[in-house]
Design a protein around this motif. Structure first.
Motif, mmCIF file in Angstrom:
data_model
loop_
_atom_site.group_PDB
_atom_site.id
_atom_site.type_symbol
_atom_site.label_atom_id
_atom_site.label_comp_id
_atom_site.label_asym_id
_atom_site.label_seq_id
_atom_site.Cartn_x
_atom_site.Cartn_y
_atom_site.Cartn_z
ATOM 1 N N ASN A 114 -30.667 20.069 29.207
ATOM 2 C CA ASN A 114 -31.350 21.359 29.104
ATOM 3 C C ASN A 114 -32.848 21.228 29.377
ATOM 4 N N VAL A 115 -33.461 20.159 28.891
ATOM 5 C CA VAL A 115 -34.888 19.936 29.138
ATOM 6 C C VAL A 115 -35.133 19.684 30.620
ATOM 7 N N LEU A 116 -34.284 18.871 31.239
ATOM 8 C CA LEU A 116 -34.431 18.613 32.677
ATOM 9 C C LEU A 116 -34.348 19.912 33.481
ATOM 10 N N GLU A 117 -33.375 20.733 33.155
ATOM 11 C CA GLU A 117 -33.199 21.991 33.882
ATOM 12 C C GLU A 117 -34.398 22.919 33.690
ATOM 13 N N ALA A 118 -34.905 22.988 32.469
ATOM 14 C CA ALA A 118 -36.056 23.855 32.209
ATOM 15 C C ALA A 118 -37.281 23.361 32.970
ATOM 16 N N CYS A 119 -37.483 22.044 33.006
ATOM 17 C CA CYS A 119 -38.606 21.488 33.762
ATOM 18 C C CYS A 119 -38.444 21.758 35.256
ATOM 19 N N ARG A 120 -37.229 21.654 35.755
ATOM 20 C CA ARG A 120 -36.982 21.922 37.180
ATOM 21 C C ARG A 120 -37.291 23.372 37.530
ATOM 22 N N ARG A 121 -36.809 24.283 36.716
ATOM 23 C CA ARG A 121 -37.019 25.709 37.001
ATOM 24 C C ARG A 121 -38.500 26.073 36.950
ATOM 25 N N GLU A 165 -32.169 7.859 31.108
ATOM 26 C CA GLU A 165 -32.936 7.271 32.205
ATOM 27 C C GLU A 165 -32.290 7.588 33.559
ATOM 28 N N LEU A 166 -30.969 7.483 33.617
ATOM 29 C CA LEU A 166 -30.259 7.733 34.869
ATOM 30 C C LEU A 166 -30.269 9.216 35.227
ATOM 31 N N MET A 167 -30.121 10.073 34.228
ATOM 32 C CA MET A 167 -30.191 11.514 34.465
ATOM 33 C C MET A 167 -31.574 11.888 35.008
ATOM 34 N N ALA A 168 -32.611 11.331 34.394
ATOM 35 C CA ALA A 168 -33.972 11.631 34.828
ATOM 36 C C ALA A 168 -34.197 11.177 36.265
ATOM 37 N N HIS A 169 -33.697 9.990 36.600
ATOM 38 C CA HIS A 169 -33.893 9.520 37.972
ATOM 39 C C HIS A 169 -33.195 10.418 38.979
ATOM 40 N N SER A 170 -32.016 10.902 38.647
ATOM 41 C CA SER A 170 -31.309 11.773 39.594
ATOM 42 C C SER A 170 -32.100 13.050 39.853
#
Length: 341
Positions: A114-121, A165-170
């Motif tokens: 959820n944090v990754l998606e929010a940062c992307r948007r 770590e792997l999710m962040a790299h993707s």
């Protein structure tokens, strides 16, 4: 800058948020204040933040929300753009992950997504996130280097952090999002977690109760004082990750990438035996411990030892606090917080 700090009611997140407020940043904190350990300690940390000069000046706002609640995370991000996100919220604890793995899926995997998606948007300039020395798992090469493999975790907690770590790299690769992961080594100090050994030992020694010493005290840990960790977190956040121009796909560095992605250790670089740690604590308290020596616990690493040279080279940041000074400061805080004379 305007910075989101997740987990700001937690040990490291509290100290990072306070440091940022003290230097003049605007801080938005987010935490679900769960009951994994005494919520009263988390509430006390939040009160300290609310009483800082920055908070009084209107530069601090707190959201009580669960990372796994995508709507709540989206609402937090919708209030305005963040220049930086420092993601320190997670379900912590090695023992707890053995019996309650679902808690780690909920917070560390779903929550991080959820944090990754929010940062992307939102197009956040830089996401800095917490990992752990536990990702090194079955690796026995010392000191631990970011160049070593981290694919054989010994606990489910460590597996979820390696997954982060792997999710962040993707995401960094797919969307060009700058990401920096930080592997913490046995962080301790004032306002620390009650489930950690130093806190439990202090409580029991003062109460005249036995302390449980697993592996008969033969563990070695790279104890890292909280102020040194905060220095590393803040400096890493300030320096936006960039692609490694020397990255070679035929022999890739696991700590860098052709994407804007970096991994750093944050450790003292001076592993100490558990027996020595107990002796140092006894000296600070002026009281001997009653020891209950026990076998090693499932999932425990024999030793942790950080090579933090990459952190120093990148940010001129090196931990400097000795174990004796760090434990003395922790004990002084503990006695004051609990009103023990």
């Amino acid at each position: 800058m305007r910075i989101l700090v997740t987990g700001n009611a937690g040990f490291i997140g509290f100290h990072v948020a306070r440091r940022l407020l003290e230097r003049g940043d605007t801080v938005v904190g987010l935490d679900n204040v769960n009951g994994y350990y005494d919520p009263a300690l988390k509430a006390a940390r939040l009160r300290v933040l609310e009483e800082t000069e920055g908070a009084i000046a209107g530069r601090y706002r707190f959201h009580r929300a669960d990372l796994a609640d995508a709507g709540a995370i989206s609402a937090c991000f919708s209030e305005g753009r963040f220049d930086r996100v420092i993601h320190l919220a997670a379900q912590a604890g090695i023992r707890h992950s053995i019996d309650n793995p679902g808690d780690y899926v909920h917070s560390n995997l779903v929550g991080f997504a959820n944090v990754l998606e929010a940062c992307r948007r939102q197009g956040c300039d830089h996401l800095t996130f917490a990992s752990t020395s536990s990702v090194y798992g079955a690796n026995t090469r010392m000191p631990y280097s970011e160049q070593h493999g981290a694919d054989h975790p010994l606990q489910f907690y460590a597996a979820t952090k390696r997954a982060n770590e792997l999710m962040a790299h993707s995401y960094s690769h797919l969307f060009g999002m700058p990401m920096t992961g930080l592997r913490f080594f046995t962080v301790y100090g004032p306002w620390g977690r009650p489930d950690m050994a130093l806190f439990r030992f202090t409580r029991n020694i003062l109460a005249g109760k036995p302390i449980q010493v697993f592996n008969h005290g033969n563990h070695r840990r790279d104890f890292t004082y909280i102020d040194d960790v905060v220095d590393g977190v803040v400096r890493a956040s300030d320096h936006i990750a960039a692609p490694d121009p020397g990255w070679d796909a035929s022999s890739p560095s696991p700590a860098t990438s052709q994407a804007p992605f970096r991994i750093f250790n944050i450790g003292n670089g001076k592993p100490v035996g558990l027996d020595e740690c107990i002796e140092t604590l006894e000296a600070a308290l002026g009281k001997r411990a009653i020891r209950e020596n026990l076998p090693a616990q499932p999932g425990d690493a024999q030793e942790t030892y950080a090579d933090s040279s990459a952190l120093f080279d990148a940010f001129d940041c090196r931990p400097t606090t000795s174990l004796r000074d760090g434990i003395s400061r922790f004990v002084n805080w503990y006695l004051s917080y609990f009103g023990i004379s």
